[in-house]
Write an enzyme that holds these catalytic residues in place. Sequence first.
Site, PDB file in Angstrom:
ATOM      1  N   PRO A 135       0.836  -1.207   0.000  1.00 19.99           N
ATOM      2  CA  PRO A 135       0.000   0.000   0.000  1.00 19.99           C
ATOM      3  C   PRO A 135       0.869   1.255   0.000  1.00 19.99           C
ATOM      4  CG  PRO A 135      -0.728  -1.567   1.684  1.00 19.99           C
ATOM      5  CD  PRO A 135       0.614  -2.023   1.200  1.00 19.99           C
ATOM      6  N   SER A 140       5.815   9.565   2.013  1.00 18.46           N
ATOM      7  CA  SER A 140       6.654  10.401   2.874  1.00 18.46           C
ATOM      8  C   SER A 140       7.386   9.622   3.955  1.00 18.46           C
ATOM      9  CB  SER A 140       5.790  11.478   3.544  1.00 18.46           C
ATOM     10  OG  SER A 140       4.817  10.888   4.388  1.00 18.46           O
ATOM     11  N   ASP A 204       4.893  16.631  10.759  1.00 18.66           N
ATOM     12  CA  ASP A 204       5.858  17.353   9.925  1.00 18.66           C
ATOM     13  C   ASP A 204       5.601  17.100   8.441  1.00 18.66           C
ATOM     14  OD1 ASP A 204       7.009  18.183  12.248  1.00 18.66           O
ATOM     15  OD2 ASP A 204       8.867  17.055  12.030  1.00 18.66           O
ATOM     16  N   SER A 205       5.145  15.914   8.123  1.00 19.78           N
ATOM     17  CA  SER A 205       4.921  15.500   6.729  1.00 19.78           C
ATOM     18  C   SER A 205       3.545  15.889   6.215  1.00 19.78           C
ATOM     19  CB  SER A 205       5.074  13.980   6.625  1.00 19.78           C
ATOM     20  OG  SER A 205       4.089  13.329   7.434  1.00 19.78           O
ATOM     21  N   THR A 210      -0.763  10.980   4.039  1.00 16.50           N
ATOM     22  CA  THR A 210      -2.194  10.665   3.977  1.00 16.50           C
ATOM     23  C   THR A 210      -2.706  10.113   5.301  1.00 16.50           C
ATOM     24  OG1 THR A 210      -1.819   8.388   3.241  1.00 16.50           O
ATOM     25  CG2 THR A 210      -1.961  10.093   1.530  1.00 16.50           C
ATOM     26  N   SER A 220       2.022  11.030  14.935  1.00 20.90           N
ATOM     27  CA  SER A 220       1.677  12.075  15.894  1.00 20.90           C
ATOM     28  C   SER A 220       1.769  13.423  15.198  1.00 20.90           C
ATOM     29  CB  SER A 220       2.626  12.072  17.096  1.00 20.90           C
ATOM     30  OG  SER A 220       2.387  10.963  17.923  1.00 20.90           O
ATOM     31  N   GLY A 272      -3.306  -5.736   5.673  1.00 23.05           N
ATOM     32  CA  GLY A 272      -4.282  -5.464   4.627  1.00 23.05           C
ATOM     33  C   GLY A 272      -4.167  -4.033   4.165  1.00 23.05           C
ATOM     34  N   ILE A 274      -5.861  -0.372   4.282  1.00 26.81           N
ATOM     35  CA  ILE A 274      -6.823   0.523   4.917  1.00 26.81           C
ATOM     36  C   ILE A 274      -7.451   1.398   3.836  1.00 26.81           C
ATOM     37  CG2 ILE A 274      -7.108   2.401   6.588  1.00 26.81           C
ATOM     38  CD1 ILE A 274      -4.526   1.294   7.950  1.00 26.81           C
ATOM     39  N   TYR A 476      13.030  14.693  20.128  1.00 24.74           N
ATOM     40  CA  TYR A 476      13.212  14.619  18.675  1.00 24.74           C
ATOM     41  C   TYR A 476      14.599  15.171  18.353  1.00 24.74           C
ATOM     42  CZ  TYR A 476      11.534  14.928  13.790  1.00 24.74           C
ATOM     43  OH  TYR A 476      11.343  14.766  12.449  1.00 24.74           O
TER      44      TYR A 476
END
Length: 563
Positions: A135, A140, A204-205, A210, A220, A272, A274, A476
Site C-alpha cells: 500500500p 513520505s 511534519d509531513s 495521507t 503524531s 491489509g 486501509i 526529537y
Amino acid sequence: MPAVKHMKWYGWGVEGTSFHHEDKPALRPFVQEIIDLDLATPPGKAPALEDLPIPTPQISDALLEQLTEVVGLDNTVSADEDRIVHTYGKSIRDLMRLRAGDIPRVPDVVVYPGDEAEVQAIVDLAIAADVVLIPFGGGSNISGSLQAPEDETRTVISLDLGRLNQVVDVDEESGLAWIQAGALGPDLEEQLNARGWTLGHFPDSFTHSTLGGWVATRSSGMQSDKYGDIADITRGLRMVMPGRVLVLRGLPSTSTGPSVREMVLGSEGRLGVITEVTVQVHRIPEERVILGYLFPSFEAGVGAMQEISTSDAAPSVTRVSDAGETRFSFSTRKKGKGLSVSGLVSKGLFKVLERRGWDLSAVCLSFVGYEGGPDHVSRQKAIVKKIIASHGGIGLGKGPGELYDQKKFDTPYIRDFLLDRGAAADVSETAAPWSKLVPMYDNVTAAAKKAFAQIGVQGWVMCHLSHSYHSGACLYFTFAFRHDGDDPLGRYDVVKSAIQQAFLDTDGTLSHHHGVGTEHAPWLEQDISAAGVHLMEGLFAGADPGRNFNPGKITVTPPTSRA
C-alpha cells in the site's frame, strides 16, 4: 496518468520548491562552524531518471490484463518514473540509495483503485497470483516501510490510494468523520474546514502524507497535546483483507477482547489495505495562538513542560528546543527583514538577560500553543505564564510563535539542500518518562558525538521536546555531518545506530511516531521483548500466511517460512 499528486522522485516536495540560504546571512557561517560545510558549495550533479538502472517490469501479461480490467488502462501504470516514485520513501537512506542508482527491487506495476471494491479485487488477484502488494499513500515515510525486499522474486504491485481522497461524511452530533484513506493532509483539512471542522493532526509531513499512512505508522501531529496522536483520533476503520473487509465502527470505547483497532494501528500494510478511517473531529477553535518563550537551560524548559502537562492548562503545543536547535533557529534570520525568530527577539532583551546572569550560549527557545474560546485561552496562558516564570523562563509574545507556525513544514527542504552539497542530515525520535528525559538527552548527545569521532567527521546534534503526556514526552533529535569520501551510508549507520541504541539504553522507545519499517526493526526486541515480537509475528502470520502484504517490515520473517 491518474490525477494523483506525488512528490518529486529524487527528494522532498514538488518540482520548483526548494530551500535557499542567500537571504539568511547568519546561516552560512553557522553551518560552516558546526559541520565544516560551505553552503555556497555548488550542488552536485542533479540526478537524472534516465541514468538509473531501472529493471524491466516482472509481471505476467495475464495479471496485468486482470489489473487493467479492475482499475482501467489509465490507472494501471508501468512507466519508469511512476515505478521509481513508488520504490522508496523519503528517508536520507532512501534518497542516498536512489541517487546512487541502488534500486535492487522496483515495483513492477502501480495501480490506482477508485473505490473499496476495486481495492478488494486487486487484493484478491494478488493473493491468487501469489504476488506482493505494498500500500502507498503519500510516499513520505522515513523508516523504510515502502520498499520491497531486495531478494523478492515475486511480482510487486504498488497500490496507490491517491484516488480515495474524500471526506465521505461527518456526524455533526458526534463529531465523527468518515474519510477515505488516501486523502492528503491539506485536502482533508480543506474539506473538513468547509464544514466547520478540523482533524487537528499536523505531522511534519502533513503536506505530503495521507490519513491511511498516519494510521499505518501511528503518526503524531504537532498539536497532539490537545487532539491526541492518530491512535487517539482513530475511532474506527475499514481494511480490505483477502476475500473480506475488516469493519470497525466509530465507537467512543469498547470492551471486546484484545483491540483489533490497535492491531491495525502501526501495522504498516502487513495486515491489509486501509481504505477508510472514522476519526474524531473538532470544531474549528474561536482563537488559536502560539507564544514564544525563552529558558536559561534545556533542563529548565523540560521541567516547565512537565509541570504544564500535569496542570489545569491544556495547550495544543508544548515544545522546547535545546541550545543547539535554538542557535539553528536564530541563524535562519532573513536579511533586512524581521522574518525570523531572532529578528523577533530584541537585542536589548539579550543584554538584560546577560546582566541577570544568563549564559546566552545555553538559552533555549520554546513554543506553547493555545486553542479555544477567548476566556479558555486566557486562563491557559495565565497558568502557563506562572509555571514558566517559576522555572526561570520569560515570555517573547506572539511573533516567534507565528513564524514557527508558518515554517513548521519546511525542514525536509533543508535536508535535501544539504544532501545536494555533500552532507547527511537526519532525525531520530523517541519517548520516555519524565524522570528519564534529561539523562536520555545527555546519553544520546554523548553517543552521537562519540559516533562522529569514530567515523572522523565534525558532526552536529540538536534536539527538541514535543508531544507531552502526563507521564513523559517525545524527544526529537536532528543530526548532520559531511559525508565526503567512500561509504556514506556506512558512516551514516554508525551515527544512526548509536542514537537508536542510546534510546533503548535509557529506557526510551525505538520510535515515537515514525514507525518501525526496516530502519528500526533491529531494535524491536529490545523495545517490546522477545515475547512481544513473538506475538506480533503470530499476528502477521495468521492474517497473511503467504507474506503477500508488504513483507519484511516491522519484523523480518525468513522467506523459507512462507506457507
